[in-house]
Design a protein around this motif. Structure first.
Motif, mmCIF file in Angstrom:
data_model
loop_
_atom_site.group_PDB
_atom_site.id
_atom_site.type_symbol
_atom_site.label_atom_id
_atom_site.label_comp_id
_atom_site.label_asym_id
_atom_site.label_seq_id
_atom_site.Cartn_x
_atom_site.Cartn_y
_atom_site.Cartn_z
ATOM 1 N N UNK A 142 44.110 25.423 3.037
ATOM 2 C CA UNK A 142 43.838 26.831 2.748
ATOM 3 C C UNK A 142 42.529 27.041 2.005
ATOM 4 N N UNK A 143 42.162 26.089 1.146
ATOM 5 C CA UNK A 143 41.024 26.304 0.259
ATOM 6 C C UNK A 143 39.838 25.376 0.546
ATOM 7 N N UNK A 144 40.004 24.465 1.487
ATOM 8 C CA UNK A 144 38.866 23.655 1.899
ATOM 9 C C UNK A 144 38.713 22.333 1.185
ATOM 10 N N UNK A 145 39.760 21.863 0.518
ATOM 11 C CA UNK A 145 39.687 20.576 -0.162
ATOM 12 C C UNK A 145 40.341 20.642 -1.528
ATOM 13 N N UNK A 146 40.235 19.548 -2.258
ATOM 14 C CA UNK A 146 40.716 19.483 -3.641
ATOM 15 C C UNK A 146 39.744 18.597 -4.418
ATOM 16 N N UNK A 147 39.133 19.137 -5.456
ATOM 17 C CA UNK A 147 38.199 18.372 -6.284
ATOM 18 C C UNK A 147 38.763 18.098 -7.672
ATOM 19 N N UNK A 148 39.735 18.911 -8.090
ATOM 20 C CA UNK A 148 40.328 18.776 -9.426
ATOM 21 C C UNK A 148 41.840 18.881 -9.283
ATOM 22 N N UNK A 149 42.560 17.959 -9.893
ATOM 23 C CA UNK A 149 44.024 17.999 -9.925
ATOM 24 C C UNK A 149 44.488 17.964 -11.369
ATOM 25 N N UNK A 150 45.331 18.914 -11.740
ATOM 26 C CA UNK A 150 45.933 18.933 -13.080
ATOM 27 C C UNK A 150 47.438 18.828 -12.917
ATOM 28 N N UNK A 151 48.000 17.687 -13.332
ATOM 29 C CA UNK A 151 49.442 17.455 -13.288
ATOM 30 C C UNK A 151 50.061 17.932 -14.599
ATOM 31 N N UNK A 152 50.491 19.182 -14.615
ATOM 32 C CA UNK A 152 50.999 19.771 -15.846
ATOM 33 C C UNK A 152 52.518 19.931 -15.862
ATOM 34 N N UNK A 153 53.127 20.263 -14.724
ATOM 35 C CA UNK A 153 54.570 20.551 -14.694
ATOM 36 C C UNK A 153 55.379 19.331 -15.117
ATOM 37 N N UNK A 154 56.421 19.561 -15.914
ATOM 38 C CA UNK A 154 57.228 18.443 -16.425
ATOM 39 C C UNK A 154 58.498 18.964 -17.077
ATOM 40 N N UNK A 155 59.617 18.364 -16.778
ATOM 41 C CA UNK A 155 60.841 18.602 -17.534
ATOM 42 C C UNK A 155 60.868 17.614 -18.690
ATOM 43 N N UNK A 156 61.233 18.096 -19.878
ATOM 44 C CA UNK A 156 61.129 17.282 -21.091
ATOM 45 C C UNK A 156 62.518 16.896 -21.600
ATOM 46 N N UNK B 296 36.975 12.533 -1.056
ATOM 47 C CA UNK B 296 36.028 13.246 -0.203
ATOM 48 C C UNK B 296 35.127 14.166 -1.008
ATOM 49 N N UNK B 297 35.635 14.672 -2.142
ATOM 50 C CA UNK B 297 34.834 15.554 -2.993
ATOM 51 C C UNK B 297 33.641 14.822 -3.588
ATOM 52 N N UNK B 298 33.780 13.510 -3.791
ATOM 53 C CA UNK B 298 32.676 12.712 -4.323
ATOM 54 C C UNK B 298 32.633 12.651 -5.833
#
Length: 251
Positions: A78-92, A129-131
């Motif tokens: 949908x957005x043309x790639x992924x250059x940044x990933x933030x893994x925030x979701x978590x059950x504690x 691929x983002x480099x």
């Protein structure tokens, strides 16, 4: 600074995830805001759009492997790639060892280290691929508490995420991917619930923060993450970065 970058943030419907998504958008990134409750992430996407940014909402259950694979594929398509990933979701999983159920502990691992590594793997080809891809995982200063009573299970799952962060930084550096983890104190719904449940402990805890305040989700945590995703921090990888007002000893 992040113009032209596509960022994927899980758990972006509230709290730290929302703050990071807003800050990334403020710096010019196109943000995929993902969460279990679609209405929440749609509201955050609308907030970003109204402020002049670009965002798209995606529903995702981080405890489901197929859902994570679909999130990565749908975001890239949908957005043309992924250059940044933030893994925030978590059950504690919080509580004494004799009180935390196996089910709660397993949910912490599935939503924490396992979800983190699953989504890192799913996003790897896009980040490569983002480099100059960047992954930011979520740890906690609870891993460095002087008294781990009541925090053993929580600390265990977050230490697992730290180990995966260090390994991915070493393995994927040649692919041009930087991998970091942050350990934030922020005025999130989770922290507010903890304060309400343990007011005396919370008050004593706050006195151990040298800056004597809790960070804000967007200004203190989100903007720090946005900065680390930018070119000024291009040589930083494999680090566990405390964003906790100096409270924990990460030395």
């Amino acid at each position: 600074m992040l113009a032209g970058k596509v960022a994927l943030v899980t758990g972006a419907g509230q709290g730290v995830g929302r703050g990071i998504a807003l800050a990334l958008a403020e710096r010019g990134a196109t943000v995929a805001v993902a969460g279990r409750t679609l209405s929440k992430v749609e509201a955050v996407a609308a907030e970003i759009t109204e402020a002049g940014g670009t965002a798209r909402a995606f529903a995702c259950d981080v405890k489901d492997a197929a859902s994570l694979d679909k999130l990565a594929a749908d975001t890239a398509a949908a957005l043309g790639g992924i250059a940044i990933l933030v893994n925030n979701a978590q059950e504690v999983p919080l509580g004494p060892i004799l009180s935390v159920s196996d089910e709660a502990f397993e949910a912490g691992f599935v939503s924490g280290p396992l979800a983190t590594v699953r989504l890192m793997r799913a996003c790897h080809p896009h980040l490569k691929a983002a480099g100059d891809g960047v992954i930011v995982n979520l740890s906690s200063s609870a891993t460095r508490r002087w008294d781990m009573a009541g925090y053993g299970h929580y600390g265990a799952v977050k230490r697992g995420i730290e180990s995966l962060t260090r390994a991915a930084a070493a393995e994927w550096g040649p692919d041009g991917i930087r991998v970091l983890a942050i350990a934030p104190h922020a005025d999130s719904p989770g922290l507010k619930a903890w304060i309400a449940a343990r007011p005396a402990e919370a008050e004593a805890f706050f006195q151990t923060i040298p800056l004597r305040r809790i960070g804000t989700c967007e200004a203190d945590i989100g903007r720090a993450v946005a900065a680390m995703c930018g070119p000024d921090f291009a040589y930083l990888t494999g680090a566990i970065v405390p964003l906790d007002g100096g409270q924990a000893n990460f030395a």
